[in-house]
Design an enzyme around this catalytic site. Structure first.
Site, PDB file in Angstrom:
ATOM      1  N   GLU A  83      -1.155   5.293  15.016  1.00  0.00           N
ATOM      2  CA  GLU A  83      -1.130   4.741  16.366  1.00  0.00           C
ATOM      3  C   GLU A  83      -1.758   5.799  17.271  1.00  0.00           C
ATOM      4  O   GLU A  83      -1.397   6.978  17.189  1.00  0.00           O
ATOM      5  CB  GLU A  83       0.303   4.449  16.810  1.00  0.00           C
ATOM      6  CG  GLU A  83       0.980   3.351  16.014  1.00  0.00           C
ATOM      7  CD  GLU A  83       0.417   1.970  16.313  1.00  0.00           C
ATOM      8  OE1 GLU A  83      -0.234   1.807  17.375  1.00  0.00           O
ATOM      9  OE2 GLU A  83       0.611   1.062  15.496  1.00  0.00           O
ATOM     10  N   THR A 133      -6.073  15.109  16.332  1.00  0.00           N
ATOM     11  CA  THR A 133      -6.606  15.085  17.688  1.00  0.00           C
ATOM     12  C   THR A 133      -6.462  16.430  18.374  1.00  0.00           C
ATOM     13  O   THR A 133      -5.562  17.218  18.045  1.00  0.00           O
ATOM     14  CB  THR A 133      -5.859  14.011  18.521  1.00  0.00           C
ATOM     15  OG1 THR A 133      -6.250  14.097  19.888  1.00  0.00           O
ATOM     16  CG2 THR A 133      -4.351  14.220  18.442  1.00  0.00           C
ATOM     17  N   ASP A 134      -7.329  16.679  19.376  1.00  0.00           N
ATOM     18  CA  ASP A 134      -7.179  17.890  20.175  1.00  0.00           C
ATOM     19  C   ASP A 134      -6.008  17.800  21.146  1.00  0.00           C
ATOM     20  O   ASP A 134      -5.610  18.805  21.746  1.00  0.00           O
ATOM     21  CB  ASP A 134      -8.470  18.206  20.941  1.00  0.00           C
ATOM     22  CG  ASP A 134      -8.900  17.121  21.923  1.00  0.00           C
ATOM     23  OD1 ASP A 134      -8.240  16.067  21.997  1.00  0.00           O
ATOM     24  OD2 ASP A 134      -9.915  17.330  22.630  1.00  0.00           O
ATOM     25  N   GLU A 135      -5.428  16.615  21.301  1.00  0.00           N
ATOM     26  CA  GLU A 135      -4.330  16.455  22.258  1.00  0.00           C
ATOM     27  C   GLU A 135      -3.077  17.213  21.836  1.00  0.00           C
ATOM     28  O   GLU A 135      -2.187  17.458  22.655  1.00  0.00           O
ATOM     29  CB  GLU A 135      -4.027  14.967  22.468  1.00  0.00           C
ATOM     30  CG  GLU A 135      -5.208  14.209  23.049  1.00  0.00           C
ATOM     31  CD  GLU A 135      -4.854  12.820  23.543  1.00  0.00           C
ATOM     32  OE1 GLU A 135      -3.720  12.632  24.029  1.00  0.00           O
ATOM     33  OE2 GLU A 135      -5.714  11.937  23.445  1.00  0.00           O
ATOM     34  N   TYR A 158       2.445  10.303  21.978  1.00  0.00           N
ATOM     35  CA  TYR A 158       1.362  10.231  20.991  1.00  0.00           C
ATOM     36  C   TYR A 158       1.025  11.609  20.436  1.00  0.00           C
ATOM     37  O   TYR A 158       1.031  11.830  19.218  1.00  0.00           O
ATOM     38  CB  TYR A 158       0.113   9.597  21.607  1.00  0.00           C
ATOM     39  CG  TYR A 158      -1.139   9.881  20.815  1.00  0.00           C
ATOM     40  CD1 TYR A 158      -1.257   9.435  19.497  1.00  0.00           C
ATOM     41  CD2 TYR A 158      -2.193  10.616  21.355  1.00  0.00           C
ATOM     42  CE1 TYR A 158      -2.394   9.709  18.754  1.00  0.00           C
ATOM     43  CE2 TYR A 158      -3.330  10.890  20.618  1.00  0.00           C
ATOM     44  CZ  TYR A 158      -3.433  10.438  19.318  1.00  0.00           C
ATOM     45  OH  TYR A 158      -4.547  10.715  18.586  1.00  0.00           O
ATOM     46  N   LYS A 162       1.425  13.261  16.596  1.00  0.00           N
ATOM     47  CA  LYS A 162       0.314  13.817  15.822  1.00  0.00           C
ATOM     48  C   LYS A 162       0.550  15.296  15.505  1.00  0.00           C
ATOM     49  O   LYS A 162       0.195  15.760  14.414  1.00  0.00           O
ATOM     50  CB  LYS A 162      -1.002  13.637  16.579  1.00  0.00           C
ATOM     51  CG  LYS A 162      -1.492  12.201  16.640  1.00  0.00           C
ATOM     52  CD  LYS A 162      -1.759  11.588  15.272  1.00  0.00           C
ATOM     53  CE  LYS A 162      -3.001  12.151  14.630  1.00  0.00           C
ATOM     54  NZ  LYS A 162      -3.346  11.438  13.357  1.00  0.00           N
ATOM     55  N   TYR A 215      -7.629   6.489  36.702  1.00  0.00           N
ATOM     56  CA  TYR A 215      -6.321   7.098  36.930  1.00  0.00           C
ATOM     57  C   TYR A 215      -6.419   8.251  37.931  1.00  0.00           C
ATOM     58  O   TYR A 215      -7.310   9.103  37.831  1.00  0.00           O
ATOM     59  CB  TYR A 215      -5.742   7.636  35.628  1.00  0.00           C
ATOM     60  CG  TYR A 215      -5.299   6.591  34.626  1.00  0.00           C
ATOM     61  CD1 TYR A 215      -5.245   5.240  34.952  1.00  0.00           C
ATOM     62  CD2 TYR A 215      -4.924   6.954  33.337  1.00  0.00           C
ATOM     63  CE1 TYR A 215      -4.837   4.291  34.033  1.00  0.00           C
ATOM     64  CE2 TYR A 215      -4.514   6.018  32.402  1.00  0.00           C
ATOM     65  CZ  TYR A 215      -4.478   4.685  32.763  1.00  0.00           C
ATOM     66  OH  TYR A 215      -4.074   3.750  31.847  1.00  0.00           O
ATOM     67  N   ARG A 222     -12.482  15.382  29.769  1.00  0.00           N
ATOM     68  CA  ARG A 222     -12.423  15.233  28.324  1.00  0.00           C
ATOM     69  C   ARG A 222     -13.767  15.652  27.726  1.00  0.00           C
ATOM     70  O   ARG A 222     -14.809  15.540  28.362  1.00  0.00           O
ATOM     71  CB  ARG A 222     -12.111  13.777  27.927  1.00  0.00           C
ATOM     72  CG  ARG A 222     -10.759  13.269  28.426  1.00  0.00           C
ATOM     73  CD  ARG A 222      -9.609  14.008  27.796  1.00  0.00           C
ATOM     74  NE  ARG A 222      -8.299  13.528  28.202  1.00  0.00           N
ATOM     75  CZ  ARG A 222      -7.560  14.081  29.153  1.00  0.00           C
ATOM     76  NH1 ARG A 222      -8.016  15.148  29.817  1.00  0.00           N
ATOM     77  NH2 ARG A 222      -6.367  13.608  29.454  1.00  0.00           N
TER      78      ARG A 222
END
Length: 352
Positions: A83, A133-135, A158, A162, A215, A222
Site C-alpha cells: 500500500e 521509498t525515500d519517505e 505509510y 515501509k 496542498y 520532491r
C-alpha cells in the site's frame, strides 16, 4: 533469470514487468492481489509473451506464496507489493501495517524456507530485492540529501510501515543469511500511474475542467523519478547489486509541488488547449495541507551510479511531456478507473 514480481500489476511493478518482457530474455511471474490500484490493463503489453505469467494472490497468504515459489522457482524475488498512498494511510493505517509489514514478513519467511532448499549454485544466484521509498528518512530542510546511511525518521503511517518492512528485510539478511537487496526511491511518475497520485490527478482533473488542488502553499519539494528509469535501476540492482546492500534511486529532479502543477498546465496548454483559450493554471486551487506533510525529499544516488553505472536518462521536462502525452492518448485506460474505482476525491483528511 526467473523473476517473481510481487505487486507487478501496480504502477512501478508493471513498468518493471513491461521492461523485462520487452528488453530482456528473463521469465517473469507477477504475483498480485489486484487491490484497487492493481490493474491488469497495465500489464497488457507484456501479457502475450510466453515468458510472462500471472498469479492472483495475497502476499499475506503463506500457502499461496509458498506454492508460487515452488512452482516457478525464481532466482529473484522483486518485492514491490505495498500500500503506497500517504493520504490513504492517514485515513486507514491498518491496511498499511497488514500489507507492508505483515506481508513483507510473510514474504521473507517463505523466501527463507525456499532459499534453504536450494542447491549451492542456486543459493549463490538467489536474491530477495525489497523495493522501498525515500519517505522512510523523514523530512529534509532546505539543504542536504538522503543517502544510504541517513537515519530513519518516518512521519506518516505509510512511511512508518515501509520503514518497518525495510528493517525486517535487513534483519533477515543479517540473522538468517538471506541474500537481500534494498532500494529506496524518490517520487515516481509516468504512464500507467493510478490517478490518486499528484501528477496523474492534476492531468485528469485539468482535462475534466475541475479544480487542481495544491496542498498548503505548494512549497513542498520532491525529487521526481521517471518510472522507466526506476525500472532500469531495479534491473541493475537485482542483476549486479551486492547482497546485503541498499541503493538509493533518485531522479536528480527536485521540484516544488506548485511548479510541478504549473509545468503540467503549461504542457497541456501546448498539447491540448482549453476550448475557451484560457490557461489551465486558472484551475489551480490551494487547499488545506496534508497532516504531517514532509517539507522536502532529495536523493543522493551516487552509490548506484558508481557501483552499477545507473543514472537517470529522462529529465523532468522530458518526463512531464511524455507523461501528459500518454494520458492524452490513453484516456480509455484512466476513464475506466474513474468509472469504477476512484473519482479523484480528496483523501487523507480523517484522523485514522
Amino acid at each position: 533469470m526467473r523473476i517473481l514480481v510481487t505487486g507487478g500489476a501496480g504502477f512501478i511493478g508493471s513498468a518493471l514487468v513491461r521492461r523485462l518482457i520487452r528488453d530482456t530474455e528473463h521469465e517473469v511471474l507477477v504475483f498480485d492481489k489486484l487491490t484497487y490500484a492493481g490493474l491488469l490493463s497495465s500489464l497488457e503489453p507484456a501479457s502475450t509473451s510466453n515468458r510472462y505469467g500471472f498469479v492472483q494472490a495475497d502476499i499475506c497468504d503463506p500457502a499461496a506464496v509458498a506454492a508460487a515459489l515452488a512452482d516457478f522457482r525464481p532466482e529473484v524475488i522483486a518485492h514491490l507489493a505495498a500500500e503506497s498512498h500517504v493520504d490513504r494511510s492517514i485515513d486507514g493505517p491498518g491496511e498499511f501495517v497488514q500489507t507492508n509489514v505483515v506481508g513483507t514478513f510473510n514474504m521473507l519467511q517463505q523466501a527463507l524456507g525456499y532459499y534453504r532448499g536450494l542447491g549451492d549454485a542456486e543459493k549463490a544466484a538467489f536474491r530477495f530485492h525489497h523495493i522501498s521509498t525515500d519517505e522512510v528518512f523523514g523530512s529534509l530542510g532546505e539543504t542536504g540529501l538522503f543517502s544510504e546511511t541517513t537515519p530513519y525518521d518516518p512521519r506518516s503511517p505509510y512511511s512508518a510501515s515501509k520503514a518497518a518492512s525495510d528493517h525486517l528485510v535487513s534483519a533477515w539478511g543479517h540473522t538468517y543469511g538471506l541474500p537481500v537487496l534494498m532500494t529506496n526511491c524518490s517520487n515516481n511518475y509516468g504512464p500507467y500511474h493510478f490517478p490518486e497520485k499528484l501528477i496523474p490527478l492534476i492531468i485528469i482533473r485539468a482535462l475534466n475542467g475541475e479544480p487542481l488542488p495544491v496542498y498548503g502553499d505548494g512549497s513542498n519539494v520532491r525529487d521526481w523519478l521517471f518510472v522507466d528509469d526506476h525500472a532500469r535501476a531495479l534491473q541493475a540492482v537485482f542483476e549486479r547489486g551486492r547482497p546485503g546492500q541498499t541503493y538509493n534511486v533518485g531522479g536528480n529532479a527536485e521540484q516544488k509541488n506548485i511548479d510541478v502543477v504549473k509545468a503540467i498546465c503549461a504542457t497541456l496548454d501546448r498539447l491540448q488547449p482549453r476550448a475557451d483559450g484560457k490557461p489551465y493554471a486558472d484551475q489551480i486551487t490551494f487547499v488545506t495541507d496534508r497532516p504531517g506533510h514532509d517539507a522536502r525529499y532529495a536523493i543522493d544516488a551516487t552509490k548506484i551510479r558508481d557501483e552499477l553505472g545507473w543514472t537517470p536518462s529522462v529529465t523532468f521536462e522530458e518526463g512531464i511531456q511524455q507523461t501528459v502525452r500518454w494520458y492524452l492518448d490513453n484516456r480509455g485506460w484512466w476513464q475506466a478507473i474513474l468509472d469504477g474505482r476512484y473519482q479523484t476525491e480528496r483523501l487523507g483528511v480523517a484522523n485514522g
